[in-house]
Scaffold this motif. Sequence first.
Motif, PDB file in Angstrom:
ATOM      1  N   PHE A  58      -0.190  14.721  -0.123  1.00 24.64           N
ATOM      2  CA  PHE A  58      -1.182  14.144   0.109  1.00 24.64           C
ATOM      3  C   PHE A  58      -2.164  14.443   0.766  1.00 24.64           C
ATOM      4  CE2 PHE A  58       0.950   9.546  -0.976  1.00 24.64           C
ATOM      5  CZ  PHE A  58      -0.106   9.047  -2.092  1.00 24.64           C
ATOM      6  N   ASP A  59      -4.064  14.519   1.108  1.00 23.53           N
ATOM      7  CA  ASP A  59      -4.574  15.115   1.763  1.00 23.53           C
ATOM      8  C   ASP A  59      -5.339  13.381   2.507  1.00 23.53           C
ATOM      9  OD1 ASP A  59      -7.735  15.888   2.945  1.00 23.53           O
ATOM     10  OD2 ASP A  59      -6.094  17.827   2.902  1.00 23.53           O
ATOM     11  N   SER A  60      -5.343  12.823   3.804  1.00 20.17           N
ATOM     12  CA  SER A  60      -6.067  11.928   4.207  1.00 20.17           C
ATOM     13  C   SER A  60      -7.466  12.238   3.973  1.00 20.17           C
ATOM     14  CB  SER A  60      -5.472  11.796   5.663  1.00 20.17           C
ATOM     15  OG  SER A  60      -6.447  12.390   6.155  1.00 20.17           O
ATOM     16  N   ARG A  61      -7.691  13.153   4.018  1.00 20.92           N
ATOM     17  CA  ARG A  61      -8.960  13.452   3.527  1.00 20.92           C
ATOM     18  C   ARG A  61      -9.416  12.576   1.907  1.00 20.92           C
ATOM     19  NH1 ARG A  61      -9.499  19.012   5.972  1.00 20.92           N
ATOM     20  NH2 ARG A  61      -7.816  19.255   4.792  1.00 20.92           N
ATOM     21  N   LEU A  62      -9.107  14.036   0.869  1.00 19.37           N
ATOM     22  CA  LEU A  62      -8.747  12.915  -0.410  1.00 19.37           C
ATOM     23  C   LEU A  62      -8.462  11.303  -0.772  1.00 19.37           C
ATOM     24  CD1 LEU A  62      -7.540  16.049  -2.478  1.00 19.37           C
ATOM     25  CD2 LEU A  62      -9.380  15.783  -1.402  1.00 19.37           C
ATOM     26  N   ASN A  63      -7.459  10.797   0.840  1.00 16.00           N
ATOM     27  CA  ASN A  63      -7.786  10.312  -0.195  1.00 16.00           C
ATOM     28  C   ASN A  63      -8.792   8.669   0.616  1.00 16.00           C
ATOM     29  OD1 ASN A  63      -4.920  10.109  -0.992  1.00 16.00           O
ATOM     30  ND2 ASN A  63      -4.085   9.644   1.507  1.00 16.00           N
ATOM     31  N   ALA A  64      -9.207   9.107   1.415  1.00 12.22           N
ATOM     32  CA  ALA A  64     -10.696   8.272   1.760  1.00 12.22           C
ATOM     33  C   ALA A  64     -12.003   8.673   1.213  1.00 12.22           C
ATOM     34  CB  ALA A  64     -11.480   8.950   3.210  1.00 12.22           C
ATOM     35  N   LYS A  80       0.548  -1.315   0.046  1.00  9.32           N
ATOM     36  CA  LYS A  80      -0.273   0.517  -0.122  1.00  9.32           C
ATOM     37  C   LYS A  80       0.733   1.180  -0.195  1.00  9.32           C
ATOM     38  CE  LYS A  80      -4.056   1.740   1.878  1.00  9.32           C
ATOM     39  NZ  LYS A  80      -3.778   3.634   1.950  1.00  9.32           N
ATOM     40  N   SER A  81       1.670   1.128   1.247  1.00  6.31           N
ATOM     41  CA  SER A  81       2.144   2.513   1.151  1.00  6.31           C
ATOM     42  C   SER A  81       3.111   2.863  -0.278  1.00  6.31           C
ATOM     43  CB  SER A  81       3.168   2.827   2.293  1.00  6.31           C
ATOM     44  OG  SER A  81       4.032   1.693   3.140  1.00  6.31           O
ATOM     45  N   ARG A  82       4.403   1.780  -0.475  1.00 10.50           N
ATOM     46  CA  ARG A  82       5.039   2.060  -1.576  1.00 10.50           C
ATOM     47  C   ARG A  82       4.357   2.738  -2.491  1.00 10.50           C
ATOM     48  NH1 ARG A  82       5.747  -1.295  -5.779  1.00 10.50           N
ATOM     49  NH2 ARG A  82       4.625  -3.146  -4.368  1.00 10.50           N
ATOM     50  N   ILE A  83       2.293   1.653  -2.987  1.00  9.83           N
ATOM     51  CA  ILE A  83       2.484   2.830  -4.483  1.00  9.83           C
ATOM     52  C   ILE A  83       1.895   3.781  -4.269  1.00  9.83           C
ATOM     53  CG2 ILE A  83       0.332   1.480  -5.422  1.00  9.83           C
ATOM     54  CD1 ILE A  83       0.861  -0.999  -5.001  1.00  9.83           C
ATOM     55  N   ALA A 136      -3.813  22.954  -8.045  1.00  4.77           N
ATOM     56  CA  ALA A 136      -4.031  21.686  -7.071  1.00  4.77           C
ATOM     57  C   ALA A 136      -2.272  21.629  -6.235  1.00  4.77           C
ATOM     58  CB  ALA A 136      -3.501  20.598  -8.034  1.00  4.77           C
ATOM     59  N   ARG A 137      -3.016  21.259  -4.625  1.00  2.12           N
ATOM     60  CA  ARG A 137      -1.725  21.724  -3.829  1.00  2.12           C
ATOM     61  C   ARG A 137      -2.209  20.173  -2.969  1.00  2.12           C
ATOM     62  NH1 ARG A 137      -0.695  24.726  -6.688  1.00  2.12           N
ATOM     63  NH2 ARG A 137       0.082  26.746  -5.818  1.00  2.12           N
ATOM     64  N   ASP A 138      -3.550  19.556  -2.793  1.00  3.90           N
ATOM     65  CA  ASP A 138      -3.636  18.618  -2.019  1.00  3.90           C
ATOM     66  C   ASP A 138      -3.588  16.793  -3.361  1.00  3.90           C
ATOM     67  OD1 ASP A 138      -3.791  19.730  -0.104  1.00  3.90           O
ATOM     68  OD2 ASP A 138      -5.778  20.359   0.532  1.00  3.90           O
ATOM     69  N   MET A 139      -3.640  16.208  -3.074  1.00  4.25           N
ATOM     70  CA  MET A 139      -3.995  14.980  -4.027  1.00  4.25           C
ATOM     71  C   MET A 139      -4.043  13.402  -2.739  1.00  4.25           C
ATOM     72  SD  MET A 139      -1.135  12.346  -6.760  1.00  4.25           S
ATOM     73  CE  MET A 139      -1.062  11.653  -6.245  1.00  4.25           C
ATOM     74  N   GLY A 140      -5.907  12.532  -3.087  1.00  3.60           N
ATOM     75  CA  GLY A 140      -6.040  11.068  -2.844  1.00  3.60           C
ATOM     76  C   GLY A 140      -5.627  10.978  -3.541  1.00  3.60           C
ATOM     77  N   PHE A 141      -5.200   9.345  -3.566  1.00  2.42           N
ATOM     78  CA  PHE A 141      -5.348   8.445  -4.499  1.00  2.42           C
ATOM     79  C   PHE A 141      -5.342   7.100  -3.700  1.00  2.42           C
ATOM     80  CE2 PHE A 141      -1.809   5.394  -5.854  1.00  2.42           C
ATOM     81  CZ  PHE A 141      -2.727   5.446  -7.159  1.00  2.42           C
ATOM     82  N   ALA A 142      -5.819   6.659  -4.882  1.00  2.00           N
ATOM     83  CA  ALA A 142      -6.908   4.767  -4.214  1.00  2.00           C
ATOM     84  C   ALA A 142      -7.165   3.967  -4.752  1.00  2.00           C
ATOM     85  CB  ALA A 142      -7.315   5.139  -3.320  1.00  2.00           C
TER      86      ALA A 142
END
Length: 186
Positions: free
Chosen positions: A72-78, A47-50, A150-156
Amino acid sequence: MTRIFLVLAAVVLGLAACAPVPSTTTPRLGPDGQPLPTVYRIGPGDKSRIEFRMLDAVNALRTDAGLSEVSFDSRLNAAATTHSRDMSVQQRPWLFGSDGSSPVDRLQRVGYQGQLVGEVISESYETELQTLAAWMADAPSREILLAPEARDMGFAWFQENGGKLWWSLVMGAPGSAPSNDLVAGL
């Protein structure tokens, strides 16, 4: 003389063992006659590597374009995680949730106070970097990834048992009211 011959024979045999063996296996073909995709399996420890490989790759592209990096923004990741799973449930890569939610709705649900810059999605068997390359080859997706604000990113992602991956990447700009500017998918 015999000694030289034996050494030479050993070298030739050793090199012959290193030569590539012609492949006798043929790729598995789908009903359309095309080779079936190779499954990219993601394990629990990956997970964290990717995640950070994707963040580093996006930031390298942004830096090359003269743009500031995102974090990363934890809310955008969610929000991205929720949408990746939901696309799998719906069995289609699309920007709206099974409950009719938009990308803006998902950001509001996780408490992100900034503006949605855009969301890119994909359904594939490809790696995260192959998926990023496909997004960069698509003009609307590239516009989102390289948006100057853009300043924040979420990815999953969500991977099904059969290996299919549902990727979601969300870009945001903090400090603005949420809006539905850009969305793209492959």
